[in-house]
Design an enzyme around this catalytic site. Structure first.
Site, PDB file in Angstrom:
ATOM      1  N   GLY A 196      -1.358  -7.458  -1.515  1.00 40.35           N
ATOM      2  CA  GLY A 196      -0.817  -6.126  -1.271  1.00 40.35           C
ATOM      3  C   GLY A 196       0.248  -5.702  -2.265  1.00 40.35           C
ATOM      4  N   ARG A 197       1.171  -6.606  -2.587  1.00 38.93           N
ATOM      5  CA  ARG A 197       2.267  -6.243  -3.494  1.00 38.93           C
ATOM      6  C   ARG A 197       1.823  -6.206  -4.948  1.00 38.93           C
ATOM      7  NH1 ARG A 197       2.528 -10.888  -1.001  1.00 38.93           N
ATOM      8  NH2 ARG A 197       2.820 -12.877  -2.061  1.00 38.93           N
ATOM      9  N   GLU A 227       0.411  -0.284  11.871  1.00 39.33           N
ATOM     10  CA  GLU A 227       1.206   0.880  11.488  1.00 39.33           C
ATOM     11  C   GLU A 227       0.351   1.941  10.815  1.00 39.33           C
ATOM     12  OE1 GLU A 227       3.914  -2.801  11.052  1.00 39.33           O
ATOM     13  OE2 GLU A 227       1.824  -2.277  10.636  1.00 39.33           O
ATOM     14  N   SER A 283       0.815  -1.212   0.000  1.00 34.92           N
ATOM     15  CA  SER A 283       0.000   0.000   0.000  1.00 34.92           C
ATOM     16  C   SER A 283       0.844   1.256   0.000  1.00 34.92           C
ATOM     17  CB  SER A 283      -0.928   0.015   1.229  1.00 34.92           C
ATOM     18  OG  SER A 283      -1.765  -1.108   1.234  1.00 34.92           O
ATOM     19  N   GLN A 327      10.099  -6.266  -2.515  1.00 37.63           N
ATOM     20  CA  GLN A 327       8.909  -6.857  -1.914  1.00 37.63           C
ATOM     21  C   GLN A 327       8.241  -7.832  -2.864  1.00 37.63           C
ATOM     22  OE1 GLN A 327       5.265  -4.685  -1.526  1.00 37.63           O
ATOM     23  NE2 GLN A 327       4.598  -5.875   0.230  1.00 37.63           N
ATOM     24  N   SER A 354      -5.674   0.698   3.949  1.00 37.49           N
ATOM     25  CA  SER A 354      -5.649  -0.543   4.725  1.00 37.49           C
ATOM     26  C   SER A 354      -6.915  -1.323   4.406  1.00 37.49           C
ATOM     27  CB  SER A 354      -5.576  -0.255   6.234  1.00 37.49           C
ATOM     28  OG  SER A 354      -5.745  -1.440   6.979  1.00 37.49           O
ATOM     29  N   GLU A 414       8.820 -11.285  -0.963  1.00 39.18           N
ATOM     30  CA  GLU A 414       7.617 -11.649  -0.224  1.00 39.18           C
ATOM     31  C   GLU A 414       6.851 -12.748  -0.964  1.00 39.18           C
ATOM     32  OE1 GLU A 414       5.413  -8.725   2.403  1.00 39.18           O
ATOM     33  OE2 GLU A 414       3.922  -8.981   0.823  1.00 39.18           O
ATOM     34  N   LYS A 428       4.718  -9.842  13.856  1.00 36.21           N
ATOM     35  CA  LYS A 428       3.602  -8.986  14.266  1.00 36.21           C
ATOM     36  C   LYS A 428       2.927  -9.525  15.523  1.00 36.21           C
ATOM     37  CE  LYS A 428       2.174  -7.113   9.748  1.00 36.21           C
ATOM     38  NZ  LYS A 428       1.039  -7.021   8.822  1.00 36.21           N
ATOM     39  N   THR A 480      -4.622  -2.500  10.117  1.00 42.79           N
ATOM     40  CA  THR A 480      -3.161  -2.605  10.062  1.00 42.79           C
ATOM     41  C   THR A 480      -2.544  -1.647  11.080  1.00 42.79           C
ATOM     42  OG1 THR A 480      -3.356  -3.048   7.698  1.00 42.79           O
ATOM     43  CG2 THR A 480      -1.161  -2.541   8.550  1.00 42.79           C
ATOM     44  N   HIS A 532      29.510   3.706  -8.367  1.00 46.81           N
ATOM     45  CA  HIS A 532      30.447   4.281  -7.404  1.00 46.81           C
ATOM     46  C   HIS A 532      30.180   3.780  -5.994  1.00 46.81           C
ATOM     47  CE1 HIS A 532      32.138   7.220 -10.309  1.00 46.81           C
ATOM     48  NE2 HIS A 532      30.947   7.086 -10.865  1.00 46.81           N
TER      49      HIS A 532
END
Length: 556
Positions: A273-274, A218, A161, A355, A211, A359, A517, A216, A390
């Site tokens: 989600g991804r 966070e 998300s 991800q 969400s 994931e 979690k 969720t 570099h």
């Protein structure tokens, strides 16, 4: 059910072939047509500005290796698994769900899954909702609670998300509305939301709370902090609905938060989600670049979907990309792969792919409930060129690890500064690095280059030797347009799926995200009670207990 990949006859054949060293210098010298034989082109049909060239000739492959990789895909029934996915079958077995993110960009009804999976027929109406809302904000007809137009949007999410929208808005910045500032908050570290709010005005800021469940930790914690900040100025909770929208299916929780139901945008359980930037999660993208450009992004993804479905395996870009990666991961002990985009706008592309790949394919159990006896997903990492040259290219060139690389670059720059001189310099490096990695520099060449004066300095000579034979893919695209970005993202999505099909794993769940979690939720009450004595009764190991006690004893 999926088999262990080692049970396929082609796996054994590839193990034998991996013992036969392929020298890229010799391979190119023997075959002047190597580039033509080991490169493929892809052009858009409905989106005309999409043009990709995929060069895989600088890989440690020959006809036998390529044929065996294609046979491996056939033995693993990649085509059948692909068709099951596109038809909406519940191939996400652990969650008994379809995997139909392709439906989010299927604007013309190409795939059968639309008729068999609940929610697919709601995709077009939801896109219409996104169109109406994004155009209202961009035009200024959507006003904040004091009648001012929106000047800043803050997307609050985490994982898919956040990473998808961040990557896409950065990549498509040339198409952005420059007087609309976009910010993305994901980290639960209070610094992230605090620093963002410092540059925002409550009267002109729109918050997007992303969400699916609206639970969720966070995201909801950051959204609550944003609402508290907003209420310090607005005072009345009724004003929240003019400044907060939700990308969620939890109507009850979002309305309790203060968000009007009309300002909720939904997506479905078959959207991982991804893989969600194509859905309502892409609202921030539509706000930044405009809905028409967002739709071009969707169409670009759909172009690659149709290629993935219709092209034979030997010409199928996602299949080839996946099989080449499997060749190194499973038969050459390569632990990682670098993504090196020679386009500053793509500076978040490697982060996004981290991800997407790790994931998805960081799994050790097959869909047949067996533990794999081979490596699965590699470590994905990278940085834009030429910055990476570099920083870490030294290790790729002369280190002891084999690190296959994907190089990506546009033919046309969005910013042809000094008549395109900077872009020429950029692309000279894009062409040179894979060449140097493939062919290196021999000791004889070093001595000749140094001349008689220094050729006798053995340490200097050997320090300048490049062994070469380092594998790379090169992907060139005409220009980084919304359609092109859509095709590139879908290319890598399908690459990940093909790898999962071959390895026999489920690329579409993410159970590995959960354990940490769960443990964090158990620890949090101890931190809030600030009772160091209670730590020992919680059943943690001595290390975790010691760390928690140290924190509780020293925080202020």
């Amino acid at each position: 059910m999926s088999k262990l990949a080692t049970s396929y006859p082609s796996w054994s054949k590839l193990e034998q072939l991996s013992k036969q060293k392929i020298n890229l210098r010799e391979a190119f010298a023997k075959d002047p047509q190597r580039f033509q034989r080991y490169s493929r082109s892809f052009k858009g049909d409905r989106v005309k500005d999409i043009s990709l060239l995929f060069d895989f000739s600088k890989n440690l492959i020959d006809d036998d290796v390529l044929a065996s990789l294609i046979s491996l895909a056939k033995e693993a029934k990649v085509e059948e698994h692909r068709d099951a996915m596109l038809d909406g079958k519940p191939i996400n077995g652990s969650e008994d769900r379809a995997v139909l993110h392709i439906a989010l960009r299927d604007l013309e009804g190409d795939f059968k899954g639309k008729d068999s999976v609940a929610g697919v027929k709601e995709v077009i109406p939801e896109l219409k909702h996104m169109k109406e809302f994004s155009e209202a904000v961009r035009s200024g007809s959507w006003k904040g609670y004091t009648g001012k137009t929106i000047k800043s949007i803050v997307n609050i999410g985490i994982g898919g998300s956040d990473l998808g929208p961040v990557m896409a808005t950065q990549a498509l910045k040339p198409y952005s509305k420059r007087d609309l500032d976009a910010h993305f908050v994901s980290n639960i570290d209070g610094t992230h939301i605090a620093e963002t709010l410092k540059v925002c005005d409550p009267e002109t800021t729109l918050f997007i709370v992303a969400s699916k469940t609206f639970t969720t930790q966070e995201t909801i914690t950051n959204a609550t902090a944003a609402r508290d900040w907003f209420m310090e100025t607005a005072k009345d909770k009724a004003h929240v609905e003019k400044h907060f929208v939700a990308l969620s299916t939890n109507v009850k929780a979002a309305t309790e938060f203060g968000i009007a139901e009309a300002n909720m945008f939904k997506f479905w359980d078959w959207v991982g989600g991804r893989y969600s930037l194509w859905s309502a999660i892409g609202l921030s993208i539509a706000l930044v670049i405009g809905y028409e450009n967002f739709e071009e992004f969707l169409k670009g993804g759909n172009e690659m979907d149709r290629h993935f479905k219709n092209a034979k395996l030997e010409d199928n870009l996602p299949v080839l990309l996946a099989l080449i990666a499997i060749w190194y991961n499973n038969f050459h002990n390569a632990q990682s792969q670098a993504i090196l985009a020679y386009d500053q706008y793509m500076n978040k592309f490697a982060d996004f792919l981290e991800q997407l790949e790790m994931e998805s394919n960081g799994k050790f159990i097959t869909s047949n409930s067996e533990r794999v006896n081979y490596e699965t997903g590699p470590i994905i990492w990278g940085q834009p060129g030429t910055n990476g040259q570099h920083a870490f290219y030294q290790l790729i060139h002369q280190g002891t690890k084999l690190i296959p690389c994907d190089f990506l670059a546009p033919v046309e720059s969005q910013n042809p500064i000094r008549g395109g001189e900077l872009h020429d310099i950029l692309l000279s490096n894009f062409f040179a690095q894979p060449e140097a990695l493939a062919f290196g520099k021999t000791e004889e060449e070093v001595k000749k280059e140094l001349g008689p004066k220094d050729a006798g300095n053995t340490f200097l000579v050997k320090s300048k030797v490049f062994e070469g034979n380092k594998p790379t893919n090169s992907i060139m695209f005409q220009k980084l347009t919304p359609g092109t970005l859509g095709a590139l993202v879908a290319l890598y999505e399908h690459k990940v799926a093909v790898q999962g099909f071959v390895w026999g794993i489920n690329s579409f769940d993410q159970m590995g995200v959960e354990l940490g979690k769960v443990l964090a939720k158990k620890i949090l009450p101890v931190l809030q009670q600030a009772d160091a004595q209670k730590v020992d009764s919680e059943g943690h190991d001595s290390s975790t207990s010691g760390l928690i006690k140290h924190y509780l004893s020293n925080r202020k």
